[in-house]
Design an enzyme around this catalytic site. Structure first.
Site, mmCIF file in Angstrom:
data_model
loop_
_atom_site.group_PDB
_atom_site.id
_atom_site.type_symbol
_atom_site.label_atom_id
_atom_site.label_comp_id
_atom_site.label_asym_id
_atom_site.label_seq_id
_atom_site.Cartn_x
_atom_site.Cartn_y
_atom_site.Cartn_z
ATOM 1 N N LEU A 177 7.136 6.657 -6.702
ATOM 2 C CA LEU A 177 8.015 5.573 -5.841
ATOM 3 C C LEU A 177 9.144 6.313 -5.010
ATOM 4 O O LEU A 177 9.669 6.933 -5.624
ATOM 5 C CB LEU A 177 8.812 4.667 -6.778
ATOM 6 C CG LEU A 177 7.784 3.620 -7.901
ATOM 7 C CD1 LEU A 177 7.905 3.130 -8.865
ATOM 8 C CD2 LEU A 177 6.533 2.815 -6.588
ATOM 9 N N CYS A 178 8.571 6.013 -3.795
ATOM 10 C CA CYS A 178 9.958 6.462 -3.000
ATOM 11 C C CYS A 178 9.974 5.060 -1.688
ATOM 12 O O CYS A 178 9.525 3.880 -2.343
ATOM 13 C CB CYS A 178 9.831 7.284 -2.005
ATOM 14 S SG CYS A 178 8.296 7.147 -1.272
ATOM 15 N N GLY A 179 11.221 5.525 -0.372
ATOM 16 C CA GLY A 179 10.708 3.733 0.059
ATOM 17 C C GLY A 179 9.170 3.275 0.672
ATOM 18 O O GLY A 179 9.115 2.204 1.060
ATOM 19 N N GLY A 181 6.356 4.978 0.085
ATOM 20 C CA GLY A 181 5.244 5.071 -0.846
ATOM 21 C C GLY A 181 4.300 6.733 -0.537
ATOM 22 O O GLY A 181 3.511 7.736 -1.267
ATOM 23 N N ALA A 227 8.678 1.124 -2.139
ATOM 24 C CA ALA A 227 9.667 0.232 -3.402
ATOM 25 C C ALA A 227 10.384 -1.373 -1.669
ATOM 26 O O ALA A 227 11.170 -2.135 -1.436
ATOM 27 C CB ALA A 227 11.231 0.388 -3.656
#
Length: 146
Positions: free
Chosen positions: A61-63, A65, A105
């Site tokens: 997960l990151c800001g 993806g 996210a």
């Protein structure tokens, strides 16, 4: 099934929520904690662990993806699909035999992320499917057999 989770600081809250959901669904969870804003570092650690067979699947997960997916896909044996809808989550496994997925996210909400993770983890790749030659070609190229 053992599932590795990793994220950058933008997605810690979602990662924690998804790890709890995975445990509630009966999966063994492995956390790769990180405060590192360089998302590639945690993505590479998780992807390497999954590619080495230490975990069966991975969730990154990151800001958006996207960044963690790109980083993970640099690891030989790691096949990460960035997903944002149910069909992509299902086909990540069914059509592409992805051993990792990524999500953003700031792209998917928590309830959607739970559904995407569940749909991905519930599927298995059929080695007799019409997708098998396509997956074989990707692996051949990766192994230097152009």
């Amino acid at each position: 099934m053992k599932v590795a989770f990793g994220c950058d600081p933008n997605a810690t809250e979602l990662k924690n929520l998804l790890m709890k959901e995975a445990e509630d669904l009966g999966y063994e969870v492995v956390d790769f904690p990180s405060d590192d804003p360089i998302y590639a570092n945690v993505a590479i650690r998780v992807a390497t662990s999954v590619a080495n067979g230490e975990e069966d699947r991975g969730i990154l997960l990151c800001g958006t993806g996207i960044g963690v997916s790109i980083a993970a896909n640099k690891v030989p044996g790691a096949y990460c699909a960035c997903v944002s809808d149910v069909y992509q989550a299902q086909r990540a496994t069914l059509s592409n035999n992805a051993n990792l997925i990524s999500m953003g996210a700031q792209v998917v909400g928590p309830e959607t992320a739970k559904v995407l993770m569940k749909e991905y983890l519930e599927r298995t790749f059929d080695p007799n499917s019409r997708s098998k030659p396509k997956i074989d070609r990707i692996c051949e190229y990766e192994q230097g057999r152009a």
